[in-house]
Scaffold this motif. Structure first.
Motif, PDB file in Angstrom:
ATOM      1  N   ARG A 192       0.840  -1.190   0.000  1.00 43.67           N
ATOM      2  CA  ARG A 192       0.000   0.000   0.000  1.00 43.67           C
ATOM      3  C   ARG A 192       0.878   1.243   0.000  1.00 43.67           C
ATOM      4  NH1 ARG A 192      -4.641  -1.059   4.563  1.00 43.67           N
ATOM      5  NH2 ARG A 192      -5.607  -2.906   3.617  1.00 43.67           N
ATOM      6  N   ASN A 214       0.428   4.985   0.811  1.00 39.70           N
ATOM      7  CA  ASN A 214      -0.583   5.782   1.521  1.00 39.70           C
ATOM      8  C   ASN A 214      -0.434   7.271   1.251  1.00 39.70           C
ATOM      9  OD1 ASN A 214      -1.929   3.746   3.512  1.00 39.70           O
ATOM     10  ND2 ASN A 214       0.263   3.320   3.672  1.00 39.70           N
ATOM     11  N   PHE A 238      -3.253  11.013   0.925  1.00 37.16           N
ATOM     12  CA  PHE A 238      -4.627  11.518   0.827  1.00 37.16           C
ATOM     13  C   PHE A 238      -4.813  12.305  -0.464  1.00 37.16           C
ATOM     14  CE2 PHE A 238      -4.333  10.862   5.415  1.00 37.16           C
ATOM     15  CZ  PHE A 238      -5.559  10.293   5.678  1.00 37.16           C
ATOM     16  N   TYR A 239      -5.816  11.961  -1.219  1.00 36.63           N
ATOM     17  CA  TYR A 239      -6.209  12.763  -2.368  1.00 36.63           C
ATOM     18  C   TYR A 239      -7.654  12.416  -2.704  1.00 36.63           C
ATOM     19  CZ  TYR A 239      -5.367  15.985  -6.104  1.00 36.63           C
ATOM     20  OH  TYR A 239      -5.424  17.100  -6.879  1.00 36.63           O
ATOM     21  N   PRO A 240      -8.457  13.420  -3.082  1.00 39.79           N
ATOM     22  CA  PRO A 240      -9.886  13.130  -3.266  1.00 39.79           C
ATOM     23  C   PRO A 240     -10.193  12.052  -4.307  1.00 39.79           C
ATOM     24  CG  PRO A 240      -9.530  15.495  -3.161  1.00 39.79           C
ATOM     25  CD  PRO A 240      -8.176  14.857  -3.191  1.00 39.79           C
ATOM     26  N   LEU A 298      -8.430   9.432  -4.807  1.00 42.08           N
ATOM     27  CA  LEU A 298      -7.869   8.156  -4.344  1.00 42.08           C
ATOM     28  C   LEU A 298      -8.788   7.647  -3.223  1.00 42.08           C
ATOM     29  CD1 LEU A 298      -5.325   6.304  -4.705  1.00 42.08           C
ATOM     30  CD2 LEU A 298      -4.466   7.381  -2.637  1.00 42.08           C
ATOM     31  N   PRO A 299      -9.791   6.835  -3.584  1.00 46.89           N
ATOM     32  CA  PRO A 299     -10.894   6.576  -2.648  1.00 46.89           C
ATOM     33  C   PRO A 299     -10.487   5.884  -1.352  1.00 46.89           C
ATOM     34  CG  PRO A 299     -11.399   5.767  -4.862  1.00 46.89           C
ATOM     35  CD  PRO A 299      -9.966   6.175  -4.868  1.00 46.89           C
ATOM     36  N   LYS A 300      -9.508   5.015  -1.368  1.00 46.49           N
ATOM     37  CA  LYS A 300      -9.167   4.279  -0.152  1.00 46.49           C
ATOM     38  C   LYS A 300      -8.176   5.037   0.720  1.00 46.49           C
ATOM     39  CE  LYS A 300      -7.745   0.501  -2.307  1.00 46.49           C
ATOM     40  NZ  LYS A 300      -7.950   0.906  -3.713  1.00 46.49           N
ATOM     41  N   GLY A 301      -7.595   6.107   0.182  1.00 43.15           N
ATOM     42  CA  GLY A 301      -6.545   6.791   0.919  1.00 43.15           C
ATOM     43  C   GLY A 301      -5.213   6.075   0.761  1.00 43.15           C
ATOM     44  N   TYR A 302      -5.189   5.058  -0.046  1.00 48.77           N
ATOM     45  CA  TYR A 302      -3.929   4.412  -0.428  1.00 48.77           C
ATOM     46  C   TYR A 302      -4.116   3.784  -1.790  1.00 48.77           C
ATOM     47  CZ  TYR A 302      -6.316   0.198   1.342  1.00 48.77           C
ATOM     48  OH  TYR A 302      -7.225  -0.806   1.576  1.00 48.77           O
ATOM     49  N   ASP A 356       5.246  11.206   2.661  1.00 41.53           N
ATOM     50  CA  ASP A 356       5.874   9.983   3.181  1.00 41.53           C
ATOM     51  C   ASP A 356       4.827   8.902   2.926  1.00 41.53           C
ATOM     52  OD1 ASP A 356       6.854   7.866   4.558  1.00 41.53           O
ATOM     53  OD2 ASP A 356       7.203   8.944   6.437  1.00 41.53           O
ATOM     54  N   ARG A 395       4.570   5.813   3.406  1.00 44.03           N
ATOM     55  CA  ARG A 395       4.351   4.748   4.391  1.00 44.03           C
ATOM     56  C   ARG A 395       3.997   3.415   3.724  1.00 44.03           C
ATOM     57  NH1 ARG A 395      -0.199   6.745   6.782  1.00 44.03           N
ATOM     58  NH2 ARG A 395      -0.148   8.548   5.411  1.00 44.03           N
ATOM     59  N   TYR A 396       4.847   3.013   2.776  1.00 40.61           N
ATOM     60  CA  TYR A 396       4.644   1.720   2.106  1.00 40.61           C
ATOM     61  C   TYR A 396       4.655   0.591   3.126  1.00 40.61           C
ATOM     62  CZ  TYR A 396       5.618   3.355  -2.688  1.00 40.61           C
ATOM     63  OH  TYR A 396       5.577   3.961  -3.919  1.00 40.61           O
ATOM     64  N   PHE A 397       3.736  -0.335   3.002  1.00 39.96           N
ATOM     65  CA  PHE A 397       3.851  -1.599   3.745  1.00 39.96           C
ATOM     66  C   PHE A 397       3.062  -2.661   2.983  1.00 39.96           C
ATOM     67  CE2 PHE A 397      -0.172  -2.330   6.222  1.00 39.96           C
ATOM     68  CZ  PHE A 397      -0.870  -1.206   5.834  1.00 39.96           C
ATOM     69  N   PRO A 398       3.401  -3.932   3.195  1.00 36.02           N
ATOM     70  CA  PRO A 398       2.749  -4.993   2.409  1.00 36.02           C
ATOM     71  C   PRO A 398       1.239  -4.938   2.609  1.00 36.02           C
ATOM     72  CG  PRO A 398       4.572  -5.880   3.701  1.00 36.02           C
ATOM     73  CD  PRO A 398       4.362  -4.477   4.171  1.00 36.02           C
ATOM     74  N   SER A 404      -8.027   5.382   6.396  1.00 42.63           N
ATOM     75  CA  SER A 404      -7.754   6.569   5.574  1.00 42.63           C
ATOM     76  C   SER A 404      -8.961   6.963   4.736  1.00 42.63           C
ATOM     77  CB  SER A 404      -6.588   6.309   4.623  1.00 42.63           C
ATOM     78  OG  SER A 404      -5.420   6.091   5.344  1.00 42.63           O
ATOM     79  N   ARG A 405      -9.783   5.966   4.377  1.00 43.99           N
ATOM     80  CA  ARG A 405     -10.917   6.244   3.488  1.00 43.99           C
ATOM     81  C   ARG A 405     -11.967   7.125   4.172  1.00 43.99           C
ATOM     82  NH1 ARG A 405     -12.290   0.333   2.060  1.00 43.99           N
ATOM     83  NH2 ARG A 405     -10.057   0.200   2.412  1.00 43.99           N
ATOM     84  N   ASP A 462     -12.246  10.156   5.007  1.00 43.97           N
ATOM     85  CA  ASP A 462     -11.588  11.447   4.857  1.00 43.97           C
ATOM     86  C   ASP A 462     -12.586  12.575   4.646  1.00 43.97           C
ATOM     87  OD1 ASP A 462     -12.476  10.794   2.348  1.00 43.97           O
ATOM     88  OD2 ASP A 462     -10.506  10.835   1.381  1.00 43.97           O
ATOM     89  N   VAL A 465     -14.642  12.814   2.205  1.00 49.57           N
ATOM     90  CA  VAL A 465     -14.900  13.101   0.790  1.00 49.57           C
ATOM     91  C   VAL A 465     -16.130  12.360   0.278  1.00 49.57           C
ATOM     92  CG1 VAL A 465     -14.005  12.938  -1.571  1.00 49.57           C
ATOM     93  CG2 VAL A 465     -12.501  13.677   0.284  1.00 49.57           C
ATOM     94  N   ARG A 466     -16.176  11.058   0.493  1.00 55.20           N
ATOM     95  CA  ARG A 466     -17.231  10.266  -0.143  1.00 55.20           C
ATOM     96  C   ARG A 466     -18.308   9.767   0.803  1.00 55.20           C
ATOM     97  NH1 ARG A 466     -12.512   9.538  -1.791  1.00 55.20           N
ATOM     98  NH2 ARG A 466     -12.231   8.240   0.028  1.00 55.20           N
ATOM     99  N   TYR A 518     -10.083  17.418   5.492  1.00 49.55           N
ATOM    100  CA  TYR A 518      -9.468  16.203   6.031  1.00 49.55           C
ATOM    101  C   TYR A 518      -9.274  16.332   7.543  1.00 49.55           C
ATOM    102  CZ  TYR A 518      -7.999  14.697   1.290  1.00 49.55           C
ATOM    103  OH  TYR A 518      -7.952  14.281  -0.002  1.00 49.55           O
ATOM    104  N   LEU A 570       4.853   3.247  10.614  1.00 52.12           N
ATOM    105  CA  LEU A 570       5.060   3.042   9.167  1.00 52.12           C
ATOM    106  C   LEU A 570       5.889   4.162   8.537  1.00 52.12           C
ATOM    107  CD1 LEU A 570       1.512   1.863   7.969  1.00 52.12           C
ATOM    108  CD2 LEU A 570       3.565   0.460   8.273  1.00 52.12           C
ATOM    109  N   SER A 571       6.188   5.201   9.316  1.00 55.41           N
ATOM    110  CA  SER A 571       6.860   6.361   8.735  1.00 55.41           C
ATOM    111  C   SER A 571       8.297   6.029   8.364  1.00 55.41           C
ATOM    112  CB  SER A 571       6.866   7.518   9.734  1.00 55.41           C
ATOM    113  OG  SER A 571       5.548   7.934   9.959  1.00 55.41           O
ATOM    114  N   TYR A 607      10.033   2.592  10.143  1.00 55.98           N
ATOM    115  CA  TYR A 607       9.407   1.384   9.622  1.00 55.98           C
ATOM    116  C   TYR A 607      10.197   0.123   9.983  1.00 55.98           C
ATOM    117  CZ  TYR A 607       7.630  -1.786   5.963  1.00 55.98           C
ATOM    118  OH  TYR A 607       7.096  -2.843   5.275  1.00 55.98           O
ATOM    119  N   TYR A 643       7.774  -1.719  12.480  1.00 56.76           N
ATOM    120  CA  TYR A 643       6.887  -2.616  11.727  1.00 56.76           C
ATOM    121  C   TYR A 643       7.592  -3.907  11.312  1.00 56.76           C
ATOM    122  CZ  TYR A 643       3.422  -4.341   8.501  1.00 56.76           C
ATOM    123  OH  TYR A 643       2.502  -5.144   7.880  1.00 56.76           O
TER     124      TYR A 643
END
Lengths: 476, 273
Positions: free
Chosen positions: A78, A80, A82-84, A86-90, A268, A270-273, B108-109, B111, B113-114, B129, B152-153, B157, B161
């Protein structure tokens, strides 16, 4: 000290799957906003991604074609932010363990040289939606039809040294993904998008600070964006400034790039599996199956055509820049047309006209069956090359065959020796002054006599015959 | 989940099976979990996780109840033997890195927006947000999002993690080794009886530590069942059985046999009779 440019490209290729990377929604372009986004694409709570096997196959097909290693335990991660749109936030992407590892592409340059460009990796990821700012006075609309469309992000090494090399690399990549059938690579529709990483340095010095110019969507714009960016960076450094690592945007209307995001604003991620997806195991047999079913690749077709028909490297490269062009060329040859003549007309007149009209090759209004007889009429002396170009335009705008047009317009070439002789005589008689000058050494007037004969015959005199006969007539 | 082990077996019959819409679901053939409940447990090897029973945070009253339960199982013919899971005490620390990491991303979802809560009159995208999430989430959720975002930062990480994921593997390997020696494992479920409601707002760490005996099972991906074993001051006490991968049937059988010999599953807490 001379400046050296270092370019690396990241290309996002939309894969031509019927459904999305992690959902069953359709990927068809240009539909009503949000009509092709299902619960998974909308990121509704509780939904889970399921990987599209076709997309994996396409990535493997690409990897085997460029001689890369296919990662046999490939992972999704993932990313991660935020952008409108990008529905899941990732974004589900790949970070460590991308499916395609390494590989390379050979590019052909205008001076006839070639260069191998190493590819670092290619990974699968889902596309984001689109934010629409224009239609909603003061508000932003979000269209999630594109959200979840599979992308293959192809990352080159920073090993291109000029905008010419960058464009050659892109064109080679473009023809490859189309030949493999993994993308329509339509740049206007955004199925083939390019981010340009550019830096400059003095020769032999360590790499300079790079900028990334995002989403440049035509070969021409890539060329301009890189040229602008190189010049900007050199001017900046030479005037005592320094290049900031930043993300920039290319503005086609000005030909300039401008700052979109500075390093301080960088995310940042925050990549993770991705915990919703297991590692994908791909065994040797699966890879070999796909490798065995690769089509003839553009560079293989190029070498074959070049050798079989004694074409120039350049002609062979252009003719195989798209599978459709190569097939068209081979169809024309199949009618018995001389390869060199066919190559000249396809790369010259036909592709020029397509370009002028902003058409894709496969949209040509003159198919091979109608085009071949035009070239045959040149070869059998019925018409001259010059007349043929006029006929070509008529054919382009209509549906008539070459023979119908020749007949209707009376364009048949005059190849009867006596007829040409008679016209030559007429011209000499009418221009005795010029004839005298010619005979007293003013050779340049030869062209004048040719022009007079062509004028009288409306361009229909066989040029080779005319040349010979005129020379004879003038010199006796 | 059910009033008895048998209820759980019926429930599991309805819930179990491969889910093609969940990529992490095991493609395992369905079975009838109500079959075999009546079989005895004579000769079944039960490993008692000694480090849990010796844990100094374990309420001595609960320990007594569990020892009573072990005696019942022994009388039913089970062979009891001690088992050590040396890495289990890391499981809470590990869990509270991995779970918040996932939660910070999963949430995160929300937010603004939706769907979900949206603040009034956002002034900008960032304001939308920030206020939607600040106003919409409760304290515990915010705490976990912050912890998860932190671990995770970039720069943290690997230290958090990745290390937690490595320790998770060690925890899992302890279980895999144990199941080479015994059929199922037995441990307390909770170190204490239920906390008063108002304690929730004070010390999150104490609340997290209440999971210390159960979280190892989740980290290893193993099935578990909690069975009532008595009341202390009117509050229920339970013990936990952990089975090998996909061996829910044995857990349910032991649970059912235990409930044939005891009535604790019918006892109601004070005030609920």
């Amino acid at each position: 000290m001379t400046w050296e440019t270092v370019i690396g490209l990241e290309v996002h290729v939309q894969l031509a799957t019927a459904s999305k990377l992690f959902s069953g929604a359709s990927t068809t372009f240009g539909q009503a906003p949000n009509s092709q986004a299902c619960a998974i694409d909308l990121g509704l709570p509780g939904v889970l991604p399921v990987l599209n096997r076709k997309a994996v196959d396409m990535a493997i097909r690409f990897g085997t074609a460029i001689g890369a290693d296919i990662t046999q335990k490939t992972l999704f991660a993932r990313k991660n932010y935020f952008y409108p749109d990008l529905p899941k936030g990732y974004q589900i992407s790949q970070h460590h363990g991308p499916i395609v590892d390494g590989g390379s592409l050979d590019i052909e340059l205008k001076d006839g040289s070639s260069k191998t460009i190493a590819i670092e990796r290619a990974h699968l990821e889902e596309d984001a939606g689109k934010s629409l700012h224009d239609d909603f006075q003061g508000q932003t609309g979000i269209d999630l039809n594109r959200a979840g469309v599979p992308l293959l992000e192809i990352v080159s090494s920073p090993s291109m040294g000029s905008s010419e090399e960058a464009v050659a690399y892109l064109k080679t990549l473009h023809s490859l993904v189309r030949c493999l059938g993994i993308s329509d690579a339509n740049m206007q529709e955004g199925s083939f998008r390019c981010d340009c990483n550019v830096s400059v340095r003095h020769q032999g010095q360590p790499l300079g600070t790079r900028t990334e110019t995002k989403n440049v969507n035509s070969f021409k714009f890539v060329e301009k964006a890189i040229q602008y960016e190189v010049q900007r960076q050199i001017t900046l450094i030479e005037s005592g400034g320094k290049v900031d690592q930043e993300t920039r945007l290319f503005d086609p209307s000005t030909g300039e790039t401008r700052v979109m995001r500075s390093k301080e604003d960088a995310n940042d991620y925050r990549y993770f599996p991705c915990p919703d997806l297991l590692p994908v195991h791909i065994d040797d047999g699966y890879i070999e199956d796909i490798r065995a079913n690769l089509p003839e690749l553009p560079w293989q077709t190029r070498d074959r055509l070049q050798k079989a028909h004694q074409l120039s490297r350049y002609d062979a490269t252009v003719l195989t820049s798209q599978t459709a062009i190569g097939q068209y060329f081979e169809a024309i040859i199949g009618y018995g047309v001389t390869p060199k003549l066919a190559a000249n007309w396809i790369t010259g007149e036909l592709m020029g006209m397509l370009n002028k009209n902003n058409l894709e090759f496969q949209d040509t209004p003159i198919d091979a069956k109608r085009f071949a007889p035009l070239l045959q009429r040149i070869e059998d002396g019925t018409i001259s090359g010059k007349i043929a170009k006029n006929i070509f335009e008529t054919m382009w705008n209509g549906t008539d065959t070459v023979d119908v047009i020749i007949e209707a317009k009376g364009l048949k070439q005059i190849s009867d020796e006596d007829a040409i002789k008679a016209i030559i005589q007429q011209v000499l008689d009418e221009n005795s002054g010029q004839l005298e000058q010619y005979r007293s050494g003013k050779d340049k007037l030869f062209g004048f006599f040719i022009g007079q004969v062509m004028k009288l015959t409306q361009g229909k005199a066989n040029p080779q015959q005319l040349n010979g006969l005129l020379k004879k007539a003038l010199d006796t | 989940m059910g009033a008895s082990a048998e209820d759980c077996a019926m429930l599991l019959n309805a819930m179990a099976g491969h889910d093609t819409k969940d990529s992490t679901s095991v493609p395992h053939e369905k079975q009838d979990y109500t079959k075999g409940l009546e079989h005895g447990i004579k000769g079944l090897k039960i490993g008692v996780i000694t480090n849990c029973l010796k844990d100094e945070g374990l309420d001595p009253g609960i320990k007594n109840k569990i020892e009573d339960a072990i005696t019942v199982l022994e009388q039913l013919g089970a062979i009891i033997q001690p088992i050590e899971l040396p890495n289990q005490h890391h499981s809470v620390a590990c869990y509270y890195i991995i779970a918040p990491a996932e939660a910070s991303s999963n949430l995160s979802r929300y937010d603004g927006v939706r769907f979900g809560y949206r603040c009034d009159n956002p002034k900008s995208l960032d304001d939308l947000y920030q206020r939607s999430r600040s106003e919409g989430f409760g304290d515990e959720v915010k705490r976990r999002i912050m912890v998860g975002t932190y671990v995770l930062s970039s720069g943290f990480y690997d230290a958090y993690y990745i290390k937690a994921q490595k320790i998770r593997q060690l925890i899992k390997q302890d279980y895999v080794k144990a199941f080479k020696k015994v059929d199922i494992l037995l441990s307390p479920t909770s170190p204490n009886t239920a906390l008063p409601l108002e304690r929730d707002h004070h010390d999150p760490n104490a609340i997290y530590l209440a999971d210390k005996f159960t979280i190892g099972t989740n980290m290893a991906g193993l099935p578990g069942i909690a069975l009532p074993a008595g009341l202390i001051n009117g509050l229920p006490v339970g013990f936990q059985l952990t089975g090998n991968y996909l061996d829910e049937a044995t857990l349910l059988r032991v649970g059912h046999q235990f409930q044939q010999a005891t009535d604790w599953h019918k006892a109601m807490p004070a005030g609920f009779e």
